[in-house]
Design a protein around this motif. Structure first.
Motif, PDB file in Angstrom:
ATOM      1  N   PRO A 185       0.787  -1.236   0.199  1.00 60.79           N
ATOM      2  CA  PRO A 185      -0.246  -0.025  -0.036  1.00 60.79           C
ATOM      3  C   PRO A 185       0.945   1.258   0.014  1.00 60.79           C
ATOM      4  N   TYR A 186       2.131   1.195   0.233  1.00 57.70           N
ATOM      5  CA  TYR A 186       3.067   2.359   0.337  1.00 57.70           C
ATOM      6  C   TYR A 186       3.720   2.625  -1.031  1.00 57.70           C
ATOM      7  N   SER A 187       2.941   3.218  -1.875  1.00 58.78           N
ATOM      8  CA  SER A 187       3.466   3.587  -3.462  1.00 58.78           C
ATOM      9  C   SER A 187       2.700   4.705  -3.698  1.00 58.78           C
ATOM     10  N   LYS A 188       3.356   5.493  -4.324  1.00 62.55           N
ATOM     11  CA  LYS A 188       2.526   6.788  -5.071  1.00 62.55           C
ATOM     12  C   LYS A 188       3.288   7.243  -6.463  1.00 62.55           C
ATOM     13  N   VAL A 189       2.439   7.531  -7.557  1.00 62.87           N
ATOM     14  CA  VAL A 189       3.160   8.042  -8.670  1.00 62.87           C
ATOM     15  C   VAL A 189       3.192   9.714  -8.491  1.00 62.87           C
ATOM     16  N   GLU A 225       8.403  16.525  -5.728  1.00 60.46           N
ATOM     17  CA  GLU A 225       7.189  15.643  -5.116  1.00 60.46           C
ATOM     18  C   GLU A 225       8.017  14.253  -4.436  1.00 60.46           C
ATOM     19  N   VAL A 226       9.116  13.627  -5.178  1.00 60.01           N
ATOM     20  CA  VAL A 226      10.029  12.784  -4.935  1.00 60.01           C
ATOM     21  C   VAL A 226      10.497  12.935  -3.585  1.00 60.01           C
ATOM     22  N   LEU A 227      10.972  14.282  -3.358  1.00 55.04           N
ATOM     23  CA  LEU A 227      11.636  14.462  -2.294  1.00 55.04           C
ATOM     24  C   LEU A 227      10.804  14.415  -1.097  1.00 55.04           C
ATOM     25  N   GLY A 228       9.458  14.991  -1.238  1.00 62.47           N
ATOM     26  CA  GLY A 228       8.524  15.090  -0.361  1.00 62.47           C
ATOM     27  C   GLY A 228       8.103  13.799   0.208  1.00 62.47           C
ATOM     28  N   ASN A 283       7.924   9.638   4.576  1.00 64.15           N
ATOM     29  CA  ASN A 283       8.134   8.228   4.979  1.00 64.15           C
ATOM     30  C   ASN A 283       9.229   8.176   5.922  1.00 64.15           C
ATOM     31  N   GLY A 284      10.216   8.981   5.678  1.00 69.22           N
ATOM     32  CA  GLY A 284      11.424   8.947   6.704  1.00 69.22           C
ATOM     33  C   GLY A 284      10.936   9.361   8.063  1.00 69.22           C
ATOM     34  N   GLU A 285       9.976  10.350   8.053  1.00 67.72           N
ATOM     35  CA  GLU A 285       9.551  10.956   9.335  1.00 67.72           C
ATOM     36  C   GLU A 285       8.370   9.745  10.071  1.00 67.72           C
ATOM     37  N   ILE A 309      11.573  -0.490   6.713  1.00 70.37           N
ATOM     38  CA  ILE A 309      12.279  -0.047   5.531  1.00 70.37           C
ATOM     39  C   ILE A 309      13.577   0.538   5.849  1.00 70.37           C
ATOM     40  N   ASP A 310      14.546   0.531   4.643  1.00 67.31           N
ATOM     41  CA  ASP A 310      15.727   1.026   4.773  1.00 67.31           C
ATOM     42  C   ASP A 310      15.933   2.185   3.802  1.00 67.31           C
ATOM     43  N   GLY A 311      14.818   2.452   3.033  1.00 65.48           N
ATOM     44  CA  GLY A 311      14.942   3.560   1.960  1.00 65.48           C
ATOM     45  C   GLY A 311      13.734   3.820   1.179  1.00 65.48           C
ATOM     46  N   ILE A 312      13.823   4.429   0.009  1.00 66.14           N
ATOM     47  CA  ILE A 312      12.901   4.560  -0.739  1.00 66.14           C
ATOM     48  C   ILE A 312      13.426   4.456  -2.272  1.00 66.14           C
TER      49      ILE A 312
END
Length: 774
Positions: free
Chosen positions: A287-291, A297-300, A305-307, A316-319
């Protein structure tokens, strides 16, 4: 080491750095020293890759592996002639274990390019957008952003909708047949649902253990006297590589799919479309994906998700960022190891290895004695850590850690650092066991369980134990209690009694040189009244604390005594109260008007935290009413019936208020002017009575505490987890797994606008209101 897509390519825009012995010879060829270093790096990378992928027992942390791998790549970039054909940089993943049948993937499983800064993400994105083939084709890029699951990569092969094989990634071309073990995971369908699935399709994804289930599983292991599992990723990998599928079935494994290999006859134009298709086939899609449309917006997505990374279902260890359109992916193509159309941004590491130098114990505000590890300083999750909790003596034993071990250290966000376990392969025989003390290290009194059957041992000398007093004073100044900004731990040490030794001779532990001006927390607020008193000022002026001597901004490991409440006298200036001291007494005076629930939290009653305190304050409104209830014959039954309290907390309240010196604290605070009751707002109705409401994510204007308080004062229960009894879920940005569970249970979801309507008008105001769009 990367988990979702295995190996570590070079980071972008990385400038070569000189290495010892790395200089070329006069003829421009690599020196013997550099060749030796290169071969050593190759051997180390191979060894650690085998330990990680084949044995599921890493010898070093991911961050340390990243450093080794980056050095190897850097030398190869500087000296291409030195690169061996079988260099680890030319390979994907690990080797195939002889314990499992090798199988070839129909299409290769690639690695991902890893980057470690936002600048590198932007550089990769701009390079992708500048690609000549894309410009010529006139494509507009859309970016598919996904969380990078910390699990085991697996390839599922379906023919005519039937699962015929499951394999690990292996070296990218050949994997290990783990079909029988994968069949134990109930979320993975053996027969695809729906229609329009290809005749033959490879589904790629990650097998993982959810964070909550992993914690519960480890707790059960510890209770059974067994060693806990090191981390969810290794636990998942080890589970899939069990020889007996029945053993695999005992582990709480799940899978999310995130890509396709061979897909004959599939007409989808984008990867995000395939996710919708796979979901319709009954496959578990993350469920954790977004176009998104822009790099901003990528940086957002990375920041959000880091927060909230620890609010998600799994670690998770990254994006991962991908170009969404398949045509663009085809135009960009692949290198020998990685797709040019995807990149993985890695968050700062939260798990590292370090040396456990010693195990000592600390005494908490309720007398609980907790072992903690003193380690060689190491940077993890953005901060340098030297100490970490070990919970209790049973946990030390179950984890099997010895003083002198190399240990795995984990620090997740703001969570207290924790020693996960030892790296057994690195033991040399010099390690020794930890022995729990039998006497309090602060006051010397015997240690014992509070009652029969308790695992924890405690110092029962609560009133007179210096460290317990310091801890309680620090607690009452904390954000969850009176929220006194200038009353931190060092101030609490300075205020309380307890001369301490030189930290250089005390394992680095800083204790007050004392004595301080108070011998009980009951005196804290009286200080604000008597601050102008010359006798108090004289006492404050004489309080010194140990401060580390610094040189050029760095600590020296040496300490000296310095005044805490007063400035240091010089030839030109006399010693006067510091600005921090003036602020402390101003803040103490202001804190007297804090609401009743904060007073209850500040009393350090065992088990009584903000939730129970808010419930008590809402029910009774004043300390006087609470004490009257405690004196009543039906005290336990009446208190236990309060929502958010229950029998255990009711017993704790009764026990605490039965002690004379505890009651003196309440009485003396009241005499000093602490408000012991809440003003009743007659305009607030109790129209949430009996309703369980969960708040998750970040709301635009309500803090989490403010939202909970708004629920409680209207009679509702501010619950921490979603269940079938949940009436509403209030979901802000990055709501995470609680939102998913609420939707699956049919719980009504409210955004902040709906939440305000609920607060003002009750359930009728939001009846029939649709769930907000994700």
């Amino acid at each position: 080491m990367s988990h979702q897509e295995a190996t570590q390519p070079a980071t972008m825009n990385q400038q070569p750095e000189p290495f010892p012995g790395a200089a070329p010879t006069d003829d421009g060829l690599p020196s013997e020293a550099l060749r030796a270093e290169y071969q050593d790096l190759v051997d180390q990378v191979r060894k650690h890759r085998a330990a990680y992928y084949n044995d599921d027992a890493p010898l070093i942390s991911d961050a340390e592996f990243d450093q080794l791998y980056s050095r190897l790549e850097l030398i190869e970039a500087q000296h291409p002639a030195i690169v061996a054909n079988d260099s680890p940089t030319q390979e994907v993943g690990g080797e195939v274990s002889a314990a499992f049948t090798p199988v070839e993937h129909l299409s290769r499983m690639y690695s991902l390019e890893d980057v470690f800064s936002l600048e590198e993400v932007v550089a990769w994105g701009e390079k992708t957008m500048a690609n000549a083939a894309l410009r010529a084709a006139g494509h507009h890029l859309k970016w598919l952003c996904e969380v990078k699951i910390d699990g085991l990569a697996v390839n599922l092969l379906y023919r005519n909708g039937k699962l015929v094989r499951a394999a690990t990634r292996g070296d990218g071309t050949t994997g290990e047949d783990v079909t029988h073990n994968v069949l134990t995971i109930k979320e993975i369908p053996t027969q695809l649902a729906g229609e329009n699935w290809p005749e033959e399709v490879e589904v790629r994804g990650e097998i993982f253990i959810p964070s909550a289930e992993f914690a519960a599983y480890n707790e059960a292991l510890i209770e059974a006297g067994k060693a806990p599992l090191a981390n969810p990723r290794n636990a998942a990998a080890g589970s899939i590589r069990q020889k007996d599928p029945a053993e695999t079935a005992k582990r709480p494994l799940k899978m999310f799919v995130h890509g396709l290999g061979v897909r004959s006859g599939l007409s989808a134009a984008t990867q995000s479309e395939t996710y919708a298709l796979m979901a319709s086939w009954g496959l578990p899609v993350s469920p954790y994906s977004k176009v998104v449309d822009t790099l901003d917006e990528v940086l957002g997505f990375i920041a959000a998700n880091g927060e909230h990374r620890h609010d998600l279902l799994h670690e998770i260890d990254g994006i991962v960022v991908k170009t969404d359109a398949f045509e663009i992916q085809r135009n960009l193509g692949f290198t020998s190891r990685v797709p040019r159309w995807a990149v993985a941004y890695k968050y700062p590491p939260e798990e590292v290895n370090t040396k456990l130098l010693d195990i000592q114990v600390q005494v908490g505000r309720t007398g609980r004695v907790t072992p903690f590890g003193i380690m060689a300083p190491v940077k993890v999750a953005g901060s340098t850590v030297e100490r970490a909790t070990l919970h209790n003596q049973d946990v030390v034993k179950a984890k099997g850690v010895l003083i002198g071990d190399t240990v795995i250290l984990r620090k997740a966000g703001d969570v207290i650092p924790e020693i996960v376990g030892p790296v057994l392969a690195l033991r040399d025989g010099s390690e020794r066991e930890f022995v729990m003390p039998t006497a309090c290290p602060s006051c010397g009194e015997p240690l014992a369980p509070a009652k029969e059957g308790d695992v924890d041992i405690r110092c029962m000398n609560a009133e007179s134990c210096p460290v317990q007093l310091t801890e309680r004073v620090a607690h009452l100044g904390g954000r969850g209690a009176f929220d006194i900004e200038a009353l931190g731990y060092e101030a609490a040490q300075a205020l309380t009694v307890g001369p301490g030794p030189d930290p250089a001779e005390n394992g680095g532990v800083i204790a007050p040189a004392g004595p301080g001006p108070i011998t009980s927390e009951s005196q804290v607020f009286a200080l604000a009244q008597s601050y102008p008193d010359p006798a108090l000022r004289e006492a404050l002026a004489g309080v010194n604390v140990w401060r580390e001597i610094r040189s050029k901004g760095a600590g020296t490991g040496k300490f000296q005594l310095a005044p805490y409440f007063y400035t240091k006298a010089t030839a030109k200036k006399e010693s006067v109260p510091s600005k921090t001291t003036e602020k402390l007494f101003t803040e103490l005076d202001k804190a007297k008007s804090q609401p009743l629930w904060r007073v209850l939290v500040a009393l350090s009653i065992r088990h009584v935290g903000p939730t129970a305190s808010r419930a008590m304050a809402t029910k009774y409104g004043s300390m006087e009413a609470i004490r009257e209830q405690l004196a009543a014959p039906d005290a336990r039954e009446a208190l236990a019936e309060v929502a958010g309290v229950g029998a255990i907390i009711a017993d704790a309240l009764i026990e605490w208020f039965s002690v004379d010196w505890h009651n003196r604290i309440v009485d003396e605070w009241a005499i000093a002017g602490v408000l012991m009751k809440d003003a009743q707002d007659e305009s607030i109705t109790k129209h949430l009575e009996g309703l369980s409401i969960v708040v998750t994510g970040t709301l635009p204007t309500y803090s989490r505490d403010a939202a909970k308080e708004a629920i409680i004062i209207r009679g509702g229960k501010a619950a921490g987890s979603v269940s079938k009894n949940t009436a509403y879920l209030v979901a802000g940005e990055a709501a995470g797994s609680k939102l998913d569970k609420a939707v699956s249970l049919g719980v009504q979801v409210l955004d902040e606008e709906g939440f305000v309507l609920l607060l003002n008008g009750g359930p009728e105001a939001v009846e029939g209101r649709p769930n907000p769009e994700a």
